[in-house]
Every structure is written in structure tokens, then in C-alpha cells.
Design a protein around this motif. Structure first.
Motif, short mmCIF file in Angstrom:
data_model
loop_
_atom_site.label_atom_id
_atom_site.label_comp_id
_atom_site.label_asym_id
_atom_site.label_seq_id
_atom_site.Cartn_x
_atom_site.Cartn_y
_atom_site.Cartn_z
N GLU A 182 -2.22 9.41 14.38
CA GLU A 182 -2.61 8.62 13.32
C GLU A 182 -3.25 7.08 14.13
O GLU A 182 -2.19 6.57 14.54
CB GLU A 182 -1.99 8.30 12.14
CG GLU A 182 -2.66 7.39 11.23
CD GLU A 182 -1.77 6.98 9.96
OE1 GLU A 182 -0.48 7.63 9.77
OE2 GLU A 182 -2.03 6.02 8.83
N TRP A 195 4.80 -2.41 6.61
CA TRP A 195 4.27 -3.67 7.05
C TRP A 195 2.89 -3.93 6.79
O TRP A 195 2.43 -5.09 6.75
CB TRP A 195 4.72 -4.00 8.49
CG TRP A 195 4.27 -2.95 9.45
CD1 TRP A 195 5.18 -1.90 9.87
CD2 TRP A 195 3.00 -2.77 9.86
NE1 TRP A 195 4.29 -1.00 10.54
CE2 TRP A 195 3.03 -1.64 10.83
CE3 TRP A 195 1.75 -3.36 9.66
CZ2 TRP A 195 2.01 -1.04 11.41
CZ3 TRP A 195 0.61 -3.14 10.76
CH2 TRP A 195 0.82 -1.68 11.32
N TYR A 224 9.36 5.93 -0.65
CA TYR A 224 9.38 5.36 0.55
C TYR A 224 8.16 5.49 0.95
O TYR A 224 7.27 6.24 0.86
CB TYR A 224 10.03 6.50 1.58
CG TYR A 224 9.76 6.07 2.94
CD1 TYR A 224 10.37 5.06 3.73
CD2 TYR A 224 8.85 6.95 3.41
CE1 TYR A 224 9.98 4.72 4.92
CE2 TYR A 224 8.53 6.61 5.01
CZ TYR A 224 8.91 5.73 5.52
OH TYR A 224 8.64 5.35 6.93
N ALA A 258 9.63 -0.30 2.03
CA ALA A 258 8.25 -0.61 2.09
C ALA A 258 7.75 -0.90 3.65
O ALA A 258 8.70 -1.19 4.22
CB ALA A 258 7.69 -1.99 1.38
N GLU A 291 10.70 -5.40 7.80
CA GLU A 291 11.10 -6.23 8.76
C GLU A 291 10.14 -6.65 9.59
O GLU A 291 10.16 -7.74 10.23
CB GLU A 291 12.44 -5.95 9.46
CG GLU A 291 12.35 -4.85 10.35
CD GLU A 291 12.12 -3.48 10.08
OE1 GLU A 291 11.53 -3.18 8.75
OE2 GLU A 291 11.96 -2.33 10.89
N LEU A 325 3.13 8.79 2.90
CA LEU A 325 2.98 8.84 4.19
C LEU A 325 1.45 8.58 4.79
O LEU A 325 0.73 8.12 4.12
CB LEU A 325 3.50 10.13 4.70
CG LEU A 325 4.85 10.43 4.27
CD1 LEU A 325 5.56 11.70 4.69
CD2 LEU A 325 5.96 9.31 4.62
N LYS A 353 13.24 -3.10 -0.32
CA LYS A 353 13.49 -3.41 0.94
C LYS A 353 12.27 -3.72 1.69
O LYS A 353 11.52 -2.41 2.03
CB LYS A 353 14.11 -2.12 1.83
CG LYS A 353 15.18 -2.58 2.78
CD LYS A 353 14.39 -3.29 3.96
CE LYS A 353 14.04 -2.14 4.61
NZ LYS A 353 12.75 -2.75 5.93
#
Ligand code: NAD
Length: 471
Positions: free
Chosen positions: A339, A119, A191, A117, A146, A216, A143
């Protein structure tokens, strides 16, 4: 956030695989129980999740509920309401040449799924794929990012307490931990994040021939023509853009319009921003913050690419960037190459519809495109002549809350999709099951050697023609 010890990862994945192969994740009851427990967690600990999201992204409580916590709750409700139907085998018709026989599509869990994942919606984007994976009867490793450490910590602390630890695990950490996970064999990898890391994931998955979903991003364009009430268009564009301080994968990235439309639109966008966040957004608790210093610096760099007709103010200590409108931007400037993923909205002049279509189709396929026009021919041209993960007429971002619309990208904006039933299908294998009685033995009499003149005639006259099912 405490990173998971690297040496634990292979054992952890092996444990999940063992649980899955013992069949504990398969029963509908198990799936329902997991989803119900997750729902209860989100509701019971909603205030803690709100606090974590505020700490990571300065997210307002209302926005956290709307776009993360309650979004997940309604996704669970939708899955619970439809799970029995999704799980049911579906009969399909059998061509006459194969009859008598019965054919069914039977969904089965893929096995052990890895969810990685990002943020920006760190709770929703970690758990929404988990909902689909559990509904489809898989074991899951998630996951979290972080870069949203408070949310990652909370997920790692709370989720294993309520879900079946034999089949669901949370791994915390960044690149080393994700790399260690990617070395393991999974049955699906889901993902969400940048295309750069998407390529790393795809390469690692190829080693094990693991199917992947890549969610994405990209530059999602907005086209506005003069046929719509511009003050209403401005309000919706500003809402979609500045929510979560622009850090939304489907946020409008830039606006295309004829010069006279943009001249009228710019002050209306400024008014809309004022209405949403007041005259001092830095003091408004409804307005978010940039996730970290690296993202802040990248975004501040874009401010040099045009004239800020609104905003432009920023504060490194607060990681605050005001909602900003940029004009006079070169089409080749960095802000129009990458982006943006932040609260900066370039307004790009085009000579008309053809110029706008050429501009968009000449670039990578975006995750979404938005068109504000009441002209049916204009809408039709966008629908037929451009390709994007989704297309929104007169509204940005909202397609992702319609459970029956598959959510995902195309080309550089991703592959595969999820939400609602599509999530269930993404995490299932659709097994084809054909059952043909041994008697009567129509095969030996028609299509098996030894070929006789009679069989030859049957094959030539009938078999090809009878592939189509009898209605
Ligand atoms: P990112 O790719 O940097 O990180 C995402 C995940 O990948 C994190 O969990 C991170 O730990 C892991 N990761 C990072 N580098 C890695 C490496 N070298 N090897 C293995 N794993 C690694 O993405 P991000 O910056 O968090 O997210 C921003 C991008 O995500 C934007 O492009 C945005 O549009 C896109 N996005 C897409 C969606 C969607 O639903 N399609 C949603 C949110 C964000």
C-alpha cells in the motif's frame, strides 16, 4: 507525549469495568451528555486541534476542519438525532407455532471497549469510534497514535476533562502500552491501522474471545475508461489522492487504464495538481507533510520504481514529497506490491476492462475501488465481479461521509464496519428477548412429551410449515 505508566493500565481498565457494571454508562441521558460535551470540546478547542494536526502532519486548517474536527461534530449530531430510535427495542414477528408470544431485539452495551488509533487522521480515527462506543453505552479506553504526538497529547489532556473519567480513559504510548492494554480483557476491540498489527490485535483478542473490528488498508484501485470527461476525473482523482499528502486509507492507490486513456489522463492529472496546490506545493500551506522519517524513506524508495512524469521532488528535512505521477511501472514492483500511503500515484496500463478486472481480483480485496465510467455495463461488472470495502463511481473517498453507508473493509482490508447507526450496532449486543405467556399453555398441548397420536399429527402436519411468520 507522555506515555501512560504500564503498571497503571490494569487498574485503569478495572476502574472502567467497575463503572460499567454499576450501570453508569447505560442511561440515554448519560450518553447524550458525553456526546454533547465532546461536541463542545471539538468546537471550543478547534483551533488547538488544528494546531496539533498542523504540527503532526502539516495539515491545513481547512482540511483539518473538513476531515477531522467538523467530521466528528457532524457524526455526533447524527448520533444525537437518532440515538433514541437506535436504542429502542425492535419487535420482530413470531412464527405461528410459537404464538402467543412477543419477540424483541434489545440493544445493550457490550461493556468496556478498547479503541486503538493510527496517525494519519489522528483525531478523527481516535474519536469517531469513541462516539459510537459512547452512544451505545459503553466505557471506553482510547489509545491515540504515538506517531502523531501533538494530537495524542492534546486528546490525553483535554478529553478526560470533559468526559466522565469514571468511564472514559485515554492511554498514551506505543507498542509497550498497546501490548499492555491488549493483555487486558475487553468486550470489544476497535483497531484502525495496518494488517500486520491487525493480526497482533486479533491474536491477543482471541485469548479472551473478544470481538474485534479491524479497519485496515490496502491498495485501492482506480479504473478510468474513455467514456468520462477526463479532466473532471483527473480533478477528483488528484483530490482524493493528494489530500493529507496521500496518507489516507481510502486514497486512490494506483490508476488502471488503456494506454491511450492514460496518455490523455496524465497531463490532466498534472493540471489538476497544479490547480489544487500550485506550481510550488512545497510552499503551499494546503499541502501536507509525511508523518515521519521512516515513512518518508519508504516512500522515496518507491520513486525508483518508475518515471516521474510529475513531481518526484522531495526534501527529507521538511518531510516533503511532491505530488508524483509514476509511469512505466512494472506490475510486480514494490510500489505495486505495498500500500503506497503517500503522494505517489502509479499509472498502470491495461489492455481493457477484462485485464483491469483480472488485475484487481487477482490481488487482496481493497478497502475501496473507484471506477470512472459512464458505461452502465462497465459499472455493473465492477459491482458484481469485484469485492472491496466500498465502491465509488466517479468519486473517491466520499462514501465515508455518508453516515448510512457502513464504513469498513473486507478480507485483507478489514472486518466489521462503523459510522452512523452501524457504529451503534458495532458496539452493542443485540439481545433476543422472547416472552411467552404461561397460559394458554400451547406447548404442553402440542410439542411436549408424552407424544400422542394427536401431537404426532400436529407436528407432522403443521409445525415445520408454520415456521414462517403469519403476514
Ligand atoms: P500501525 O498498525 O503501525 O499503528 C496503529 C496503532 O497500532 C498505533 O496506535 C500503534 O501504537 C499500534 N501498534 C503499532 N505496532 C504495534 C504492536 N506491535 N503491537 C501493538 N500495537 C501496535 O498503523 P499505521 O501505520 O498507524 O497506519 C497505517 C495503516 O492503517 C495503513 O494500512 C492504512 O491504510 C490503515 N488505515 C486504515 C484506516 C481505515 O479506516 N480502514 C484508516 C487509517 C489508516
Amino acid at each position: 507525549m507522555t506515555a501512560t505508566a504500564l503498571q497503571r493500565i490494569p487498574t485503569l481498565v478495572a476502574g472502567l469495568r467497575h463503572s460499567h457494571s454499576r450501570g453508569i454508562t447505560r442511561p440515554e441521558e448519560w450518553r447524550r451528555e458525553q456526546l454533547t460535551r465532546l461536541r463542545a470540546l471539538l468546537q471550543d478547542r478547534g483551533a488547538d486541534f488544528e494546531a496539533a494536526l498542523r504540527s503532526d502532519l502539516g495539515k491545513s486548517g481547512t482540511e483539518a476542519r473538513l476531515t477531522e474536527i467538523d467530521f466528528l461534530v457532524s457524526e455526533i449530531d447524527h448520533a444525537l438525532a437518532h440515538l433514541a430510535r437506535w436504542m429502542r427495542p425492535r419487535r420482530v414477528r413470531v412464527p405461528l407455532a410459537v404464538q402467543p408470544a412477543s419477540a424483541r431485539i434489545v440493544p445493550e452495551p457490550l461493556g468496556v471497549v478498547l479503541v486503538i488509533a493510527p496517525w494519519n487522521y489522528p483525531l478523527m480515527l481516535a474519536l469517531s469510534p469513541v462516539i459510537g462506543a459512547l452512544a451505545a453505552g459503553n466505557a471506553v479506553v482510547v489509545k491515540p497514535s504515538e506517531l502523531a504526538p501533538a494530537t495524542s497529547t492534546l486528546i490525553a489532556r483535554l478529553v478526560p476533562d470533559v468526559l466522565d473519567r469514571r468511564a472514559v480513559a485515554v492511554v498514551e504510548g506505543g507498542v509497550p502500552e498497546t501490548t499492555a492494554l491488549l493483555a487486558e480483557r475487553f468486550d470489544h476491540i476497535f483497531y484502525t491501522g495496518s494488517a500486520r498489527v491487525g493480526r497482533i490485535v486479533a491474536r491477543a483478542a482471541a485469548e479472551h474471545l473478544t470481538p474485534i473490528t479491524l479497519e485496515l488498508g490496502g491498495k485501492s484501485p482506480v479504473y478510468v475508461d474513455g467514456t468520462v470527461p477526463l479532466h473532471l476525473a483527473a480533478q477528483r482523482i488528484a483530490w482524493g489522492k493528494f489530500m493529507n499528502a496521500g496518507q489516507t486509507c481510502v486514497a486512490p492507490d494506483y490508476v488502471l487504464g488503456r494506454p491511450e486513456v492514460l496518455r490523455e489522463l496524465a497531463p490532466l492529472l498534472a493540471e489538476a495538481v497544479h490547480h489544487l496546490y500550485g506550481s510550488a506545493p512545497e510552499k503551499n500551506p494546503d499541502y501536507g507533510r509525511i508523518v515521519n522519517a521512516a515513512q518518508f524513506d519508504r516512500l522515496v524508495g518507491y520513486l525508483a520504481d518508475g518515471d516521474a512524469v510529475l513531481g518526484g521532488a522531495h526534501d527529507a528535512e521538511q518531510r516533503f514529497i511532491a505530488p508524483t505521477l509514476l509511469t512505466g511501472v512494472d506490475r510486480a514492483a514494490p510500489v505495486m506490491r505495498d500500500e503506497i500511503f503517500g503522494p505517489i500515484l502509479p499509472l498502470i496500463e491495461v489492455s481493457g476492462l477484462d485485464d483491469a478486472l483480472t488485475f484487481v481480483t487477482g490481488r487482496e480485496k481493497p478497502l475501496a475501488a473507484y471506477v470512472f465510467s459512464e458505461n452502465a455495463a462497465v459499472r455493473r461488472r465492477w459491482e458484481h465481479e469485484t469485492s472491496s470495502g466500498a465502491l465509488g463511481f466517479d468519486v473517491p473517498a466520499l462514501h465515508l461521509v455518508v453516515p448510512d453507508l457502513p464504513f469498513g473493509g473486507v478480507g485483507e482490508s478489514g472486518m466489521g464496519a462503523y459510522h452512523g447507526e452501524r457504529s451503534f450496532r458495532t458496539f452493542s449486543h443485540e439481545k433476543s428477548v422472547l416472552s411467552k405467556p404461561l397460559s394458554p399453555d400451547t406447548l404442553a398441548a402440542t410439542i411436549m412429551p408424552p407424544f400422542t397420536a394427536r401431537k404426532d399429527a400436529i407436528v407432522r402436519r403443521w409445525v415445520g410449515k408454520l415456521r414462517e411468520p403469519r403476514v
